[in-house]
Scaffold this motif. Structure first.
Motif, short mmCIF file in Angstrom:
data_model
loop_
_atom_site.label_atom_id
_atom_site.label_comp_id
_atom_site.label_asym_id
_atom_site.label_seq_id
_atom_site.Cartn_x
_atom_site.Cartn_y
_atom_site.Cartn_z
N ALA A 95 0.88 -1.29 0.00
CA ALA A 95 -0.10 -0.04 -0.10
C ALA A 95 0.82 1.21 0.15
O ALA A 95 0.58 2.28 -0.78
N ASP A 96 1.90 1.35 0.80
CA ASP A 96 2.80 2.49 0.84
C ASP A 96 3.42 2.53 -0.57
O ASP A 96 3.58 3.62 -0.99
N ASP A 98 2.46 1.86 -3.55
CA ASP A 98 1.41 2.58 -4.43
C ASP A 98 1.21 4.18 -4.04
O ASP A 98 1.40 4.70 -5.04
N LYS A 99 1.50 4.31 -2.72
CA LYS A 99 1.42 5.94 -2.71
C LYS A 99 2.55 6.47 -3.02
O LYS A 99 2.41 7.80 -3.50
N LEU A 100 3.58 5.92 -2.84
CA LEU A 100 5.00 6.40 -3.32
C LEU A 100 4.94 6.79 -4.79
O LEU A 100 5.43 7.65 -5.27
N GLY A 102 2.83 7.04 -6.70
CA GLY A 102 1.86 8.20 -7.10
C GLY A 102 2.34 9.33 -6.92
O GLY A 102 1.86 10.42 -7.83
N PHE A 103 3.45 9.65 -5.80
CA PHE A 103 4.19 11.04 -5.96
C PHE A 103 4.95 11.32 -7.34
O PHE A 103 5.34 12.61 -7.19
N ASP A 112 5.75 14.49 3.85
CA ASP A 112 5.59 13.01 3.26
C ASP A 112 7.16 12.30 3.41
O ASP A 112 7.00 11.07 3.70
N PHE A 116 7.27 8.74 5.62
CA PHE A 116 7.49 7.43 5.12
C PHE A 116 8.85 6.94 5.24
O PHE A 116 9.34 5.75 5.48
#
Length: 313
Positions: A95-96, A98-100, A102-103, A112, A116
């Motif tokens: 999940a992390d 996917d977020k990273l 996305g940045f 952020d 992280f």
């Protein structure tokens, strides 16, 4: 008519010089502003580059963490251990990630980055602790494996020893059984006529028409190995055609020799006392006897213990 006086010419020069100064100042200001703008743009580019580098580094850190947690999960599975907490960590790292990722298309702020980075440090600490736990489990499993191997080796040796002992005991049992076999000695066969008179013959030959009963007598040989206990002795009276006389009404039946059923003509139950005791059979066929050679066989404990024959003429 205008006049060009020295004073007016001096004023013109002053105006030109002032104008030049103003232009020079404006150019200087413009140059300075352009320099400042360029420097700011370069600073912004550097900030973006640093942020992008930080972002990619964080992605690599999380990918490495994911690979390590998956390794730990595989190691535990290889030991037959299920661990739901590892699966939860792997899901959280995915999940992390996917977020990273996305940045890459949006701003990756300092907040952020810090968030992280701190989460990665927590994961790394958990990873180290789990590696220590797995190492201890492997060590314990190795000890158990060694102990099990030693135990199996000992069990195999014991099984081999038991097999050898059983084989030895079986051999000894067979030898004792063979040594304790009874033996029928001094077997005599006489005939009894219808008047009850017993007749013997050294040649064991008799007239068939005078025979009413057959009497077989013998002594049990001395045997110090054989236990003093009840015994059953079977007699087979075999006629000239090779068949044993068999009549249920006169006490005939079957017994086993080497696992096979065999007919007997008569049997006697005695108590062996190792005194060379006398044993006898008196058999009444209740029918005429056939002419020819008859054979007497005596059995006890599954062994043939004596044989004799006689002839009816």
């Amino acid at each position: 008519m205008s006049t060009n006086t020295p004073e007016s010419r001096g004023n013109k020069k002053l105006l030109i010089v002032g104008f030049i100064v103003i232009l020079t100042s404006i150019n200087g200001i413009l140059l300075y502003m352009n320099y400042q703008k360029k420097e700011k743009a370069e600073e912004q580019e550097e900030v973006i580059r640093v942020k992008n580098t930080e972002l990619e580094n964080q992605i690599k850190v999380y990918e490495a963490l994911k690979a390590d947690f998956e390794r730990q999960s595989q190691e535990l599975q290889a030991m037959g251990i299920e661990n739901d907490s590892l699966e939860s960590k792997i899901a959280a790292i995915n999940a992390d990630l996917d977020k990273l990722r996305g940045f890459r298309n949006s701003s990756f702020s300092i907040a952020d980055q810090r968030k992280f980075r701190e989460r990665a440090q927590v994961f790394e600490k958990q990873l180290v602790e789990k590696d220590k736990e797995i190492a201890k489990l492997k060590e314990d499993n190795e000890v158990l494996f060694t102990e099990n191997t030693t135990l199996k080796t000992t069990q195999n040796k014991m099984a081999d020893s038991l097999t050898t002992m059983k084989s030895t005991n079986q051999d000894l049992t067979e030898k004792v059984k063979l040594a304790s076999r009874l033996e029928a000695n001094s077997i005599t066969v006489n005939v009894v006529n219808q008047r009850g008179k017993e007749k013997d013959d050294n040649d064991n030959e008799f007239r068939a028409k005078t025979v009413d009963k057959i009497k077989v007598a013998f002594k049990l040989g001395q045997n110090d190995v054989a236990p003093k206990e009840p015994k059953t002795i079977y007699m087979r009276l075999i006629e000239p055609d090779g068949a044993a006389l068999y009549n249920l009404s006169t006490g005939s039946g079957t017994f086993q020799i080497d696992g096979e059923d065999m007919y007997y003509t008569a049997k006697r139950d005695i108590v062996f006392d190792n005194t060379q005791q006398q044993v006898s059979f008196v058999y009444d066929k209740n029918a005429a006897y056939k002419k020819g050679q008859h054979t007497i066989e005596l059995y006890a404990d599954g062994f043939l213990i004596g044989r004799s024959s006689f002839v009816l003429k």
